[in-house]
Design an enzyme around this catalytic site. Structure first.
Site, PDB file in Angstrom:
ATOM      1  N   ARG A 164       0.867  -1.204   0.145  1.00 24.66           N
ATOM      2  CA  ARG A 164       0.116   0.244  -0.003  1.00 24.66           C
ATOM      3  C   ARG A 164       0.843   1.377  -0.027  1.00 24.66           C
ATOM      4  NH1 ARG A 164      -2.392  -4.845   1.958  1.00 24.66           N
ATOM      5  NH2 ARG A 164      -4.644  -4.685   1.251  1.00 24.66           N
ATOM      6  N   ASP A 193       0.657  -7.234  -3.163  1.00 25.12           N
ATOM      7  CA  ASP A 193      -0.603  -7.036  -2.876  1.00 25.12           C
ATOM      8  C   ASP A 193      -1.215  -6.241  -4.228  1.00 25.12           C
ATOM      9  OD1 ASP A 193      -3.473  -6.636  -1.757  1.00 25.12           O
ATOM     10  OD2 ASP A 193      -2.433  -7.089   0.197  1.00 25.12           O
ATOM     11  N   HIS A 270      -5.957 -10.733  -4.079  1.00 26.23           N
ATOM     12  CA  HIS A 270      -5.113  -9.459  -4.017  1.00 26.23           C
ATOM     13  C   HIS A 270      -4.068  -9.295  -4.936  1.00 26.23           C
ATOM     14  CE1 HIS A 270      -6.587  -8.010   0.042  1.00 26.23           C
ATOM     15  NE2 HIS A 270      -6.793  -9.412   0.384  1.00 26.23           N
ATOM     16  N   GLU A 326      -9.222 -13.567   1.557  1.00 30.14           N
ATOM     17  CA  GLU A 326     -10.203 -12.685   0.727  1.00 30.14           C
ATOM     18  C   GLU A 326     -10.222 -12.802  -0.576  1.00 30.14           C
ATOM     19  OE1 GLU A 326      -9.973  -9.108   3.988  1.00 30.14           O
ATOM     20  OE2 GLU A 326      -8.518  -8.808   2.711  1.00 30.14           O
ATOM     21  N   TRP A 392      -6.298 -14.955  11.565  1.00 32.25           N
ATOM     22  CA  TRP A 392      -6.454 -13.296  11.659  1.00 32.25           C
ATOM     23  C   TRP A 392      -8.024 -13.072  11.858  1.00 32.25           C
ATOM     24  CZ3 TRP A 392      -9.191 -10.048   8.119  1.00 32.25           C
ATOM     25  CH2 TRP A 392      -9.453 -10.385   7.078  1.00 32.25           C
ATOM     26  N   TYR A 417      -3.769  -5.972  15.153  1.00 31.13           N
ATOM     27  CA  TYR A 417      -3.724  -5.281  14.124  1.00 31.13           C
ATOM     28  C   TYR A 417      -3.352  -3.895  14.388  1.00 31.13           C
ATOM     29  CZ  TYR A 417      -5.121  -8.679  10.153  1.00 31.13           C
ATOM     30  OH  TYR A 417      -5.045  -9.538   9.470  1.00 31.13           O
ATOM     31  N   ASP A 419      -3.273  -1.131  12.800  1.00 28.90           N
ATOM     32  CA  ASP A 419      -3.683   0.014  11.955  1.00 28.90           C
ATOM     33  C   ASP A 419      -4.845   0.677  12.566  1.00 28.90           C
ATOM     34  OD1 ASP A 419      -5.070  -2.378  11.575  1.00 28.90           O
ATOM     35  OD2 ASP A 419      -5.401  -2.019   9.307  1.00 28.90           O
ATOM     36  N   THR A 468      -0.751  -0.745   6.022  1.00 25.01           N
ATOM     37  CA  THR A 468      -0.314   0.601   5.759  1.00 25.01           C
ATOM     38  C   THR A 468      -1.316   1.463   4.860  1.00 25.01           C
ATOM     39  OG1 THR A 468       1.155   0.158   3.998  1.00 25.01           O
ATOM     40  CG2 THR A 468       1.948  -0.091   6.271  1.00 25.01           C
TER      41      THR A 468
END
Length: 688
Positions: A164, A193, A270, A326, A392, A417, A419, A468
């Site tokens: 990111r 990603d 991703h 995901e 996770w 996490y 963030d 990020t």
């Protein structure tokens, strides 16, 4: 002396000894807390004439001396024979009391310091204890002490997302220094990603000449503007990548600090950046359409295997992380090649197609002497027998993995996490959402109660994750990492029964100052505001503990205390993930409270929050109605929302009615704003 006086003297002496012991323990400002500490009289003075001796190999000695040049033990020479005075002795030993290579024993007396260990890692960690004592103590004076120490878990990790936002190799090295200082030993490098590819692959040069560059400086602007990439020579290009020489340099730097770097190459999802660059690897064959590799074509496996060959050549790690999280899988459902693969392999659907891919990649890695790690979605469709699961989405994936006999690493978002906001959100820089304090991180216990003692052995450890999206600068990123990663360092190293929040907090305050002195930008822990004031005191009101009926179910992910949540008198804190706010996704919020009998009421209110990043929205409209019989309702108030969905910062708003009425049943409706995937969160319906 009378018997009572003797008892009084003994008790006083015992209390004095206890108080001295506690004071001394308080004085040892080391993170993570050692397993065993014994204090003695006297001190050792580190002075310019202090020497260092070790019986390590020549190569180990050179690496250690090189490392020390950047520390408070720099310029102390290594000598060839041990001296009994004014010497730091690093002694490799075959002593059977050491159960692993990271364990160590540290003895400081007035003449010398002796660190003994079975492996060089143990000597390194014993030295970190010395370095912290020097940095946090009284100059060069060290208390006489005996420490016996060993880590609780073999895996103590930190993850860094460089897709990111790209961070150069010097920044990565700086974080490795801090990890080593706090005895962390695994660095999970999220190198690819959908937002950018960051590692040079010589066979596929467009991955770094195109997929590593975006025509937007701001990630959020790029996200809503087509998410396209550009050539490296484009004047608008923003991004970067690591050359293979960079990678090898960082890997060697980490190894010198006894840190293993685990690279992550995302698959099958991703992967938008790859499929924009090589669209033939997608189901549609068109750039900017798919997120998942096409599993029906052999070109995908040829590409992935070629990439992994170069990755394995750069990274000696036993483990390679393949992501696996995901994956939408929607393109596979319509893709003739994927459907043919499903039929040919006798698979039941797209979940098993993902499992087919994971198994095939795992076999490739195994054939090259490596092992596979993936996020907990790799369980879907069937877990590979030797894969390690990184859990996770809560702990369920880790529990399922170890019950199947696989290893797991615990990294649930609720605790790991980094963030999320770490203090009152309006005082903090932008974050993706959530509220995760240092204390909450420290409270994490990686071994679930549901595991047997044998199953618990399959939990390798714990990891903090740094995503990020909202960390565009080096300073912002460090602000989010520190000091929270220190809490996980102690969770991963120190025995559970040695954890003490108040003691850790005092040590963390000192550690923050040390980090600042070494050029880091940690969150200023001494200025912490704390949770939302309303969350500390239960509120009394007419609806408390009354029956409540839901027209639409709340989310299992954010259920809080279940059906009693909205009438238990407990208000939520700064964020929706504190087990006090209850969440509703893709639906209206509609509940009815039965007060038991017709009751005079003067106020009905509930608070909602909005945070654009995680799709948490204000209701479009709130309707408050009352009834005496539960069948016929009169509307007391209709309140429209006046906060724009484009507002970027965290917002709170009370939607309520005040007046005079009488009712047994109170219905509170909050209408969704209609955004797909959108959430409504509230914490309490207050009736007075």
């Amino acid at each position: 002396m009378t018997k009572s006086n003797i008892y009084g003297f003994i008790l006083s002496a015992a209390l004095l000894i206890t108080s001295i012991s506690c004071a001394r323990q308080e004085g040892l400002s080391v993170i993570p807390a050692p397993q065993s500490v014994e204090y003695h009289n006297g001190n050792f003075e580190v002075n310019p004439s202090t020497n260092i001796y070790t019986n390590m190999s020549k190569e180990g000695c050179m690496a250690f001396a090189n490392y020390l040049e950047g520390t408070s033990l720099a310029s102390h020479p290594f000598i060839d024979t041990p001296d009994e005075s004014n010497t730091i002795i690093l002694n490799l030993s075959n002593d059977s009391t050491f159960t692993n290579d990271e364990a160590y024993k540290l003895v400081i007396d007035k003449n010398k310091i002796v660190i003994t260990a079975r492996g060089e890692a143990g000597l390194f960690y014993g030295t970190q204890t010395i370095l912290q004592m020097l940095d946090n103590g009284n100059g060069k004076t060290l208390k006489s002490i005996t420490i016996e120490d060993t880590p609780r878990f073999p895996y103590r990790g930190m993850h860094l997302d460089v897709s990111r936002h790209f961070f150069d190799k010097e920044f990565v090295k700086k974080q490795l220094d801090a990890m080593a200082y706090f005895k962390m030993n695994r660095f999970h490098w999220h190198l690819t990603d959908g937002a950018g590819w960051r590692i040079e692959i010589k066979k596929y040069p467009r991955l770094t000449s195109f997929a590593a560059w975006r025509p937007f400086d701001n990630l959020q602007e790029w996200w809503v503007s087509g998410r396209t990439f550009c050539n490296q020579d484009d004047p608008r290009a923003v991004g970067g990548y690591y050359t293979q020489e960079d990678i090898r340099e960082v890997v060697a730097y980490a190894a010198e600090r006894h840190i293993t770097i685990i690279p992550e190459i995302e698959m099958p999802g991703h992967s938008e950046e790859v499929l924009a660059t090589y669209p033939e690897l997608s189901c549609s064959g068109t750039p900017y359409v798919d997120a998942d590799y096409c599993i029906g074509t052999e070109k995908t496996f040829e590409f992935l295997e070629n990439v992994l060959l170069e990755v394995m050549d750069m990274f000696p790690s036993e483990y390679i992380h393949i992501g696996g999280d995901e994956a939408p899988k929607t393109s596979w459902e319509q893709c003739p090649r994927c459907q043919k693969r499903i039929a040919d392999e006798g698979l039941s659907g797209v979940d098993e197609l993902q499992s087919y891919m994971i198994h095939r990649i795992e076999k490739f890695l195994n054939d090259h002497g490596r092992k596979l790690i993936g996020w907990d979605e790799i369980i879907e469709g069937g877990l590979s027998p030797t894969a390690t699961v990184m859990s996770w989405r809560g702990e369920e994936g880790g529990i399922k993995a170890v019950k199947a006999g696989n290893h797991a690493i615990m990294t649930p978002g609720k605790y790991c996490y980094l963030d999320a906001f770490q203090d009152a959100p309006k005082t903090q820089p932008m974050a993706i959402g959530g509220y995760l304090t240092l204390e909450k991180v420290y409270s994490y216990e990686p071994i679930p109660d549901s595991l047997s003692s044998e199953e618990a052995k399959l939990i390798l450890g714990v990891q903090g994750n740094v995503w990020t999206e909202y960390m565009p600068t080096y300073e912002h990123t460090e602000y989010m990492i520190y000091p929270r990663i220190l809490a996980l360092a102690e969770v991963g190293w120190s025995p559970a029964d040695k954890k003490d929040w108040n003691n850790f907090h005092s040590r963390a305050l000192k550690a923050v100052k040390t980090l600042q002195a070494h050029g880091y930008n940690p969150f200023p822990l001494d200025k912490e505001i704390g949770d939302k004031p309303e969350s500390f005191e239960p509120v009394k009101h007419l609806a408390r503990d009354k029956k409540i009926i839901y027209a639409h179910p709340y989310s299992k992910q954010y259920s809080a205390a279940g059906e009693k949540t909205l009438v238990d008198g407990i208000r939520g804190g700064w964020m929706y993930n504190d087990d006090r706010w209850q969440g509703f996704i893709d639906c209206d919020f509609n509940v009815t409270i039965d007060l038991g009998e017709n009751t005079p009421i003067k106020e009905v209110t509930a608070e909602f929050m909005q945070l654009k990043g995680p799709y948490v929205w204000m209701p479009k409209q709130v309707i408050i109605s009352v009834s005496s019989d539960g069948k016929n309702y009169d509307t007391l108030s209709t309140i429209d929302n006046d906060i724009s969905p484009d507002e970027e910062t965290l917002q709170f708003k009370n939607f309520g009615w005040q007046g005079t009425s009488k009712a047994r049943y109170v219905r509170y409706q909050a209408l969704s704003n209609g955004t797909p995937g959108g959430w409504l969160f509230t914490d309490e319906i207050i009736i007075r």
